[in-house]
Design an enzyme around this catalytic site. Sequence first.
Site, PDB file in Angstrom:
ATOM      1  N   ARG A  20       0.703  -1.032   0.005  1.00  0.00           N
ATOM      2  CA  ARG A  20      -0.144   0.079   0.046  1.00  0.00           C
ATOM      3  C   ARG A  20       0.889   1.190  -0.077  1.00  0.00           C
ATOM      4  O   ARG A  20       2.023   1.193   0.323  1.00  0.00           O
ATOM      5  CB  ARG A  20      -1.118   0.030   0.992  1.00  0.00           C
ATOM      6  CG  ARG A  20       0.010   0.204   2.432  1.00  0.00           C
ATOM      7  CD  ARG A  20      -0.058   1.642   3.121  1.00  0.00           C
ATOM      8  NE  ARG A  20       0.728   1.618   4.191  1.00  0.00           N
ATOM      9  CZ  ARG A  20       2.121   2.054   4.303  1.00  0.00           C
ATOM     10  NH1 ARG A  20       2.585   2.248   3.112  1.00  0.00           N
ATOM     11  NH2 ARG A  20       2.756   2.016   5.312  1.00  0.00           N
ATOM     12  N   HIS A  27       0.436   8.371  11.073  1.00  0.00           N
ATOM     13  CA  HIS A  27       0.399   8.205  12.561  1.00  0.00           C
ATOM     14  C   HIS A  27      -0.808   8.753  13.106  1.00  0.00           C
ATOM     15  O   HIS A  27      -0.815   9.240  14.182  1.00  0.00           O
ATOM     16  CB  HIS A  27       1.723   9.286  13.109  1.00  0.00           C
ATOM     17  CG  HIS A  27       2.939   8.705  12.717  1.00  0.00           C
ATOM     18  ND1 HIS A  27       3.596   7.570  13.531  1.00  0.00           N
ATOM     19  CD2 HIS A  27       3.726   8.593  11.741  1.00  0.00           C
ATOM     20  CE1 HIS A  27       4.731   7.144  13.119  1.00  0.00           C
ATOM     21  NE2 HIS A  27       4.930   7.791  12.038  1.00  0.00           N
ATOM     22  N   ASP A  29      -3.542   6.381  12.814  1.00  0.00           N
ATOM     23  CA  ASP A  29      -4.247   4.825  13.047  1.00  0.00           C
ATOM     24  C   ASP A  29      -4.431   4.380  14.220  1.00  0.00           C
ATOM     25  O   ASP A  29      -5.426   4.084  14.986  1.00  0.00           O
ATOM     26  CB  ASP A  29      -4.107   3.851  12.065  1.00  0.00           C
ATOM     27  CG  ASP A  29      -2.334   3.378  12.219  1.00  0.00           C
ATOM     28  OD1 ASP A  29      -1.629   3.847  12.787  1.00  0.00           O
ATOM     29  OD2 ASP A  29      -2.122   2.334  11.427  1.00  0.00           O
ATOM     30  N   GLY A 109      10.987  -3.456   2.631  1.00  0.00           N
ATOM     31  CA  GLY A 109      11.481  -2.716   3.798  1.00  0.00           C
ATOM     32  C   GLY A 109      11.586  -1.000   3.411  1.00  0.00           C
ATOM     33  O   GLY A 109      12.087  -0.260   3.873  1.00  0.00           O
ATOM     34  N   GLY A 111       8.741   0.856   2.639  1.00  0.00           N
ATOM     35  CA  GLY A 111       7.521   1.861   3.160  1.00  0.00           C
ATOM     36  C   GLY A 111       6.394   1.566   2.301  1.00  0.00           C
ATOM     37  O   GLY A 111       5.396   2.474   2.291  1.00  0.00           O
ATOM     38  N   ASP A 155      -2.154  -0.739   7.530  1.00  0.00           N
ATOM     39  CA  ASP A 155      -1.280  -1.440   6.413  1.00  0.00           C
ATOM     40  C   ASP A 155      -1.993  -2.832   6.180  1.00  0.00           C
ATOM     41  O   ASP A 155      -2.296  -3.189   5.113  1.00  0.00           O
ATOM     42  CB  ASP A 155       0.172  -1.704   6.763  1.00  0.00           C
ATOM     43  CG  ASP A 155       0.806  -0.380   7.125  1.00  0.00           C
ATOM     44  OD1 ASP A 155       0.344   0.503   6.952  1.00  0.00           O
ATOM     45  OD2 ASP A 155       2.099  -0.556   7.716  1.00  0.00           O
ATOM     46  N   TYR A 204       9.248   4.645  16.362  1.00  0.00           N
ATOM     47  CA  TYR A 204       7.720   4.325  16.574  1.00  0.00           C
ATOM     48  C   TYR A 204       6.889   4.213  17.640  1.00  0.00           C
ATOM     49  O   TYR A 204       5.887   4.930  18.088  1.00  0.00           O
ATOM     50  CB  TYR A 204       7.496   3.259  15.770  1.00  0.00           C
ATOM     51  CG  TYR A 204       5.947   3.127  15.118  1.00  0.00           C
ATOM     52  CD1 TYR A 204       5.717   3.820  13.769  1.00  0.00           C
ATOM     53  CD2 TYR A 204       5.332   2.501  15.990  1.00  0.00           C
ATOM     54  CE1 TYR A 204       4.142   3.514  13.276  1.00  0.00           C
ATOM     55  CE2 TYR A 204       3.953   2.350  15.455  1.00  0.00           C
ATOM     56  CZ  TYR A 204       3.359   2.700  14.175  1.00  0.00           C
ATOM     57  OH  TYR A 204       2.177   2.615  13.733  1.00  0.00           O
TER      58      TYR A 204
END
Length: 341
Positions: A20, A27, A29, A109, A111, A155, A204
């Site tokens: 996706r 930031h 969800d 990896g 994104g 995601d 994160y």
Amino acid sequence: MSRPHSLGRIETVRAFAPGRVNLIGDHTDYTGGLALPMAVEMGTTVTGRRGGRSVVLSSDALPGDAVFDLPVSGPLQLDGWGRYVEAVAAGVHPESGLTGRVTTDLPIGAGLSSSASLEVAVALALGHPGPPLDLARTCQEAEHMASGVPCGLMDQLVSVAAVEGQALLIDFTDLSVRPVPVPPDIEVVVIHSGEERRLAASAYAERRRSCEEAAALIGPLRRATLDDVDGIADPVIRARARHVVGENTRVLSFAEALAAGDPAECGRLMLESHRSLSVDFSVSTPRLDAMVADLSGLPGVYGARLTGAGFGGCVVVLARPGAVWEGWRVRPSGGARVTVG
Ligand code: GLA
């Protein structure tokens, strides 16, 4: 007539799950906020034969095999990509094993949610019965287990529930989804920064904790106003909350502008989103900032922003067809699918 002896039915399976790109709403969800991701045509495919009590998968993209016996219980044993497969199996409790191959045309990896796409494809191949929300949640838990990163549901949910030709407006308070058509005369381009993202890095989790602290002070960020945010004393927590509250509003305005065929307004909101992610949420890098500034100055480009968790990874660009020469041109794809023969 007596029935023939069962030879143990062997089922062949082919499962595909897309990656996706998130058009806007990062930031948000894990705060019960709003996001507008779209699944892309690139993704992960698992093909194989079901049977036995072990999982044996190889990959065309990554070294090592994922080999383990069922059921999976206790701490995960594998490293690398196999760890994700093992974590999915721990959540799916498959009735039978699987021997096969994983192929992907997603950059790994980078994104574009290669891990969510792997998780969803493996879960379907292992026989997850598939109510979309259950499937997405099982895969989110697998991500938590395998990577240790407390990611939100975006995601996995968009990989499962995406609709061809549309982005998905997701409300993470009630988990409702609304498809929003992406006009064919708008190009979505994803450009990698060349900076490898270390999503597993504690940053994160730290951002997520800051949002929880903000919510403990002013209530759910989804319902908070910018005035509420101004009342937060700690400048860092205040800035993190300001990003989330502003981003939720931008997601709704973006969805409206997209539906109204106003890409210029969409682009303006993307630039605002990037600035907020960079200044208030501190998840951009100098390279991502420079890319967004350069790209947004190109003729025919409506807007650009970092997409996903940040700390490197990709920029998403909205442009007139042909305006941008580099990167991957992506179209909104349908969600995950499985065929069993
Ligand atoms: C990662 C996580 C998502 C989401 C984004 C940021 O992709 O997996 O749940 O939090 O970062 O929007």
